[in-house]
Motif scaffolding. Structure first.
Motif, short mmCIF file in Angstrom:
data_model
loop_
_atom_site.label_atom_id
_atom_site.label_comp_id
_atom_site.label_asym_id
_atom_site.label_seq_id
_atom_site.Cartn_x
_atom_site.Cartn_y
_atom_site.Cartn_z
N VAL A 1 57.48 36.46 -5.88
CA VAL A 1 58.36 35.58 -5.10
C VAL A 1 58.60 34.30 -5.90
O VAL A 1 57.65 33.68 -6.37
N GLY A 2 59.86 33.92 -6.03
CA GLY A 2 60.21 32.65 -6.66
C GLY A 2 60.34 31.56 -5.61
O GLY A 2 60.83 31.81 -4.51
N ILE A 3 59.89 30.36 -5.93
CA ILE A 3 59.96 29.24 -4.99
C ILE A 3 60.65 28.06 -5.66
O ILE A 3 60.28 27.64 -6.75
N VAL A 4 61.67 27.54 -4.97
CA VAL A 4 62.40 26.36 -5.44
C VAL A 4 62.37 25.32 -4.32
O VAL A 4 62.82 25.59 -3.20
N ALA A 5 61.82 24.15 -4.60
CA ALA A 5 61.76 23.06 -3.62
C ALA A 5 62.73 21.96 -4.02
O ALA A 5 62.92 21.69 -5.21
N GLN A 6 63.33 21.33 -3.04
CA GLN A 6 64.29 20.27 -3.30
C GLN A 6 63.67 19.18 -4.16
O GLN A 6 62.57 18.68 -3.88
N ARG A 7 64.38 18.80 -5.19
CA ARG A 7 63.90 17.81 -6.15
C ARG A 7 63.63 16.47 -5.46
O ARG A 7 64.46 15.95 -4.70
N GLY A 8 62.46 15.88 -5.70
CA GLY A 8 62.14 14.55 -5.21
C GLY A 8 61.89 14.45 -3.71
O GLY A 8 61.84 13.35 -3.18
N ASN A 9 61.70 15.59 -3.04
CA ASN A 9 61.50 15.58 -1.59
C ASN A 9 60.05 15.97 -1.29
O ASN A 9 59.66 17.12 -1.52
N GLU A 10 59.26 15.03 -0.79
CA GLU A 10 57.84 15.29 -0.55
C GLU A 10 57.63 16.36 0.51
O GLU A 10 56.68 17.15 0.42
N ARG A 11 58.48 16.40 1.53
CA ARG A 11 58.34 17.43 2.57
C ARG A 11 58.58 18.81 1.99
O ARG A 11 57.87 19.76 2.32
N ALA A 12 59.56 18.92 1.12
CA ALA A 12 59.83 20.21 0.49
C ALA A 12 58.67 20.64 -0.40
O ALA A 12 58.25 21.80 -0.40
N THR A 13 58.11 19.69 -1.15
CA THR A 13 56.98 19.99 -2.02
C THR A 13 55.76 20.42 -1.20
O THR A 13 55.05 21.38 -1.55
N SER A 14 55.50 19.71 -0.10
CA SER A 14 54.37 20.04 0.76
C SER A 14 54.51 21.45 1.35
O SER A 14 53.54 22.22 1.38
N LEU A 15 55.72 21.78 1.79
CA LEU A 15 55.94 23.11 2.35
C LEU A 15 55.82 24.18 1.27
O LEU A 15 55.27 25.27 1.52
N ALA A 16 56.30 23.88 0.07
CA ALA A 16 56.16 24.83 -1.04
C ALA A 16 54.70 25.09 -1.35
O ALA A 16 54.29 26.24 -1.63
N GLU A 17 53.88 24.04 -1.27
CA GLU A 17 52.44 24.21 -1.52
C GLU A 17 51.79 25.08 -0.44
O GLU A 17 50.98 25.96 -0.74
N THR A 18 52.18 24.87 0.81
CA THR A 18 51.64 25.67 1.92
C THR A 18 52.02 27.14 1.77
O THR A 18 51.19 28.04 1.91
N LEU A 19 53.30 27.38 1.48
CA LEU A 19 53.77 28.76 1.32
C LEU A 19 53.10 29.43 0.12
O LEU A 19 52.74 30.61 0.18
N SER A 20 52.91 28.66 -0.95
CA SER A 20 52.28 29.23 -2.16
C SER A 20 50.87 29.71 -1.85
O SER A 20 50.47 30.81 -2.27
N GLY A 21 50.10 28.87 -1.13
CA GLY A 21 48.75 29.26 -0.79
C GLY A 21 48.69 30.52 0.05
O GLY A 21 47.86 31.41 -0.19
N ARG A 22 49.58 30.62 1.02
CA ARG A 22 49.58 31.79 1.88
C ARG A 22 49.98 33.04 1.11
O ARG A 22 49.37 34.11 1.27
N LEU A 23 50.99 32.92 0.26
CA LEU A 23 51.45 34.08 -0.48
C LEU A 23 50.41 34.55 -1.50
O LEU A 23 50.17 35.76 -1.66
N GLU A 24 49.79 33.61 -2.19
CA GLU A 24 48.77 34.00 -3.17
C GLU A 24 47.59 34.67 -2.48
O GLU A 24 47.01 35.64 -3.02
N ALA A 25 47.22 34.21 -1.29
CA ALA A 25 46.13 34.84 -0.54
C ALA A 25 46.50 36.26 -0.14
O ALA A 25 45.60 37.10 0.08
N ASP A 26 47.79 36.54 -0.06
CA ASP A 26 48.27 37.88 0.31
C ASP A 26 48.54 38.74 -0.91
O ASP A 26 49.12 39.82 -0.79
N GLY A 27 48.16 38.27 -2.09
CA GLY A 27 48.32 39.06 -3.30
C GLY A 27 49.71 39.04 -3.91
O GLY A 27 50.04 39.90 -4.73
N VAL A 28 50.50 38.05 -3.54
CA VAL A 28 51.86 37.94 -4.07
C VAL A 28 51.85 37.07 -5.32
O VAL A 28 51.24 36.00 -5.33
N GLU A 29 52.52 37.53 -6.36
CA GLU A 29 52.68 36.71 -7.56
C GLU A 29 53.79 35.71 -7.33
O GLU A 29 54.77 35.99 -6.63
#
Length: 275
Positions: A3-31
């Protein structure tokens, strides 16, 4: 699955959500794959890549506004893109931030079952003899060296083999239904429902020109600008290409549409953001 993830440049909320989604996906074995800017924001500089490599993913998640979605879709090419907004429903980002984790998980599970469903949104591309431009999801503009006084030229617009108009103008904008709510709208063009298979031909600051025209989506539009030093072709407001004056620029459907994953955006609800 990747899964590719793109977060809006310079937006802390977007970065925070990207971090949350990344953790969940990696725990599920997704690259995971990140664009360079998102990787830097997440402290994963060594994992950042050009967005142009995202066509190698199985799903792309865009977090932010319509501009972020266009950026992600450009690199995704035919890979399905799921748009996550940050609290304001957009035309391309139907999933809200509170629903993002569940929505992404649903798409991952559907992919693994071989049941991932998508909707298609057309793209258009310009070409001349020897050059083909970058596909656009919103619009392509053909104009003189600049907008405004002494920046335009004499513009001829043809639809198929027929001349639609010819005369002084700043340029011509050709928009998809998706792009009808973007630059086209600011140029007094019509809103077009995404269920309509058509393209908008909209002359920009034309002197005694014709009104905007909706044509069948399979028609080729040809724009020729003369009485200028050169003309400029702009794809989705970013990719610019200079052509010689008098060069016919042909615009039509691109081979590859954008594939939209997740729930379809409510067109009429999204109109509220235009207020």
């Amino acid at each position: 699955m990747e899964v590719g993830i793109v977060a809006q440049r310079g937006n802390e909320r977007a970065t925070s959500l990207a971090e949350t989604l990344s953790g969940r996906l990696e725990a599920d074995g997704v690259e995971l794959r990140f664009d360079a800017t998102t990787a830097t924001a997440l402290g994963r500089d060594d994992e950042g890549r050009s967005v142009d490599t995202f066509d190698g993913c199985d799903l792309v998640v865009s977090i932010g506004g319509d501009g972020t979605f266009l950026f992600a879709a450009r690199g995704a090419n035919g890979t399905p893109v799921l748009g996550v907004n940050l609290g304001e429903v957009g035309f391309l980002n139907a999933v809200g931030p509170d629903e993002a984790e569940a929505a992404v998980q649903r798409e991952v599970d559907a992919y693994r079952r071989g049941e991932l469903e998508t909707q298609e949104a057309p793209r258009i591309a310009a070409h001349t003899d020897g050059w083909t431009g970058e596909p656009a999801m919103n619009e392509i503009v053909v104009q003189g060296p600049r907008r405004g006084r002494r920046g335009g030229g004499h513009v001829e617009v043809r639809v198929g083999e027929s001349t639609y108009d010819s005369g002084p103008a700043d340029g011509v904008l050709v928009a998809t239904p998706t792009g009808s709510s973007a630059y086209n709208l600011s140029e007094r063009g019509p809103l077009v429902h995404p269920g309509v298979e058509g393209l908008v031909v909209n002359e920009m600051a034309a002197r005694d020109g014709m009104p905007p025209l909706l044509v069948p989506h399979d028609r080729e539009i040809t724009v020729t600008v003369t009485d200028v030093d050169h003309a400029i072709v702009v794809s989705d407001g970013r990719a610019r290409h200079e052509v010689d004056a008098g060069t016919p620029v042909h615009i039509g459907l691109a081979d590859q549409p954008v594939r939209l994953a997740g729930p379809a955006a409510d067109f009429f609800e999204a109109l509220g953001k235009l207020d």
